[in-house]
Design a protein around this motif. Structure first.
Motif, PDB file in Angstrom:
ATOM      1  N   VAL A  42       0.868  -1.173   0.000  1.00 39.40           N
ATOM      2  CA  VAL A  42       0.000   0.000   0.000  1.00 39.40           C
ATOM      3  C   VAL A  42       0.905   1.223   0.000  1.00 39.40           C
ATOM      4  N   VAL A  43       0.743   2.068  -1.009  1.00 38.81           N
ATOM      5  CA  VAL A  43       1.660   3.183  -1.222  1.00 38.81           C
ATOM      6  C   VAL A  43       0.923   4.513  -1.073  1.00 38.81           C
ATOM      7  N   GLU A  44       1.487   5.375  -0.230  1.00 40.18           N
ATOM      8  CA  GLU A  44       1.002   6.752  -0.101  1.00 40.18           C
ATOM      9  C   GLU A  44       1.609   7.563  -1.245  1.00 40.18           C
ATOM     10  N   THR A  45       0.747   8.192  -2.068  1.00 37.27           N
ATOM     11  CA  THR A  45       1.247   8.875  -3.259  1.00 37.27           C
ATOM     12  C   THR A  45       1.657  10.322  -3.005  1.00 37.27           C
ATOM     13  N   GLY A  46       1.417  10.831  -1.810  1.00 36.71           N
ATOM     14  CA  GLY A  46       1.891  12.168  -1.463  1.00 36.71           C
ATOM     15  C   GLY A  46       1.298  13.266  -2.339  1.00 36.71           C
ATOM     16  N   HIS A  47       2.167  14.146  -2.825  1.00 37.49           N
ATOM     17  CA  HIS A  47       1.715  15.296  -3.608  1.00 37.49           C
ATOM     18  C   HIS A  47       1.331  14.922  -5.034  1.00 37.49           C
ATOM     19  N   TRP A  48       1.684  13.718  -5.468  1.00 29.60           N
ATOM     20  CA  TRP A  48       1.356  13.311  -6.839  1.00 29.60           C
ATOM     21  C   TRP A  48      -0.154  13.092  -6.990  1.00 29.60           C
ATOM     22  N   LEU A  49      -0.724  12.191  -6.182  1.00 33.79           N
ATOM     23  CA  LEU A  49      -2.178  11.965  -6.163  1.00 33.79           C
ATOM     24  C   LEU A  49      -2.637  12.267  -4.742  1.00 33.79           C
TER      25      LEU A  49
END
Length: 240
Positions: A42-49
């Protein structure tokens, strides 16, 4: 042969990098509670999405670049952005998994090639395949460890074997009376996991666990250490 093993906490320091740019940072993993194989990151996309998390399957992972602190993902950002939305507030359902694999045109892991091409052999197989058996590493962290003669500590982290992307060990933080000693337990040594009561039961005595080879946070787990660990517990070595 030395397998590269890392704690989930250490993997969180790496940036997942797609073919055409950064994806984000690891938040947790979903593993199969029968085989302990990692099914999804599970990946936190930060400022990208902004505000969105995405799933990455180990099959899509490439090399880890130590010097750049990046973990390669063999997908494009466009493919990942177009993947089905995920809500980690709810357990991951089989329907969500179906949508995910359909998006990438991948055969789902729970179907053998025989079932995938020839159909279901029985209603029992269908019911079995529809049960995901997925657990979140964030959920299981903190589970208490119970030996035959009492509690010994709790699950603090998971050690992942990057060759097979499987949970190779549970990192256990023991009681303060044991001076905060940390030890490793392999999932294959677990007798039972009580998911409702958040307990992991092992058929070992407290003293056997207390006297196990100590694990120092972040240490390199070499074969010599594993041999001493398996010898201490009198268990068959997984690499043979």
């Amino acid at each position: 042969m030395l397998h590269i093993m890392r704690r989930i906490q250490d993997l969180k320091s790496f940036t997942l990098h797609a073919k055409d740019g950064d994806v984000g940072r690891l938040r947790e993993v979903y593993f199969d509670d029968s085989s302990w194989k990692i099914r999804y990151l599970v990946v936190e996309t930060g400022h990208w999405l902004v505000g969105r998390q995405v799933l990455i399957t180990p099959e899509a992972l490439g090399a880890i670049h130590e010097e750049k602190w990046t973990l390669q993902v063999e997908l494009t950002r466009e493919q990942i952005e177009a993947s089905p939305p995920l809500s980690v507030k709810q357990p991951l359902s089989r329907q969500q998994e179906e949508e995910y694999h359909r998006h990438y045109s991948w055969l789902p892991y729970w179907r053998s090639s025989l079932l995938g091409y020839l159909g279901w052999d029985s209603e029992n197989q269908r019911e079995k395949a529809e049960d995901p058996h997925l657990r979140s590493s964030a959920e299981v962290t903190g589970y208490r460890i119970e030996a035959r003669d009492g509690e010994v500590g709790y699950v603090e982290d998971f050690v992942i074997d990057e060759k097979d992307w499987v949970v190779r060990y549970l990192e256990i933080s023991t009681h303060r009376g044991w001076f905060g000693k940390k030890i490793l337990l392999a999932p294959t040594w677990i007798e039972q996991v009580d998911w409702e009561d958040r307990k992991v039961r092992v058929e070992l005595l407290r003293e056997v666990i207390r006297s196990a080879p100590e694990y120092e946070e972040g240490q390199l787990i070499g074969r010599d250490y594993e041999i001493s660990l398996y010898s201490h517990y009198g268990r068959n070595q997984y690499w043979e």
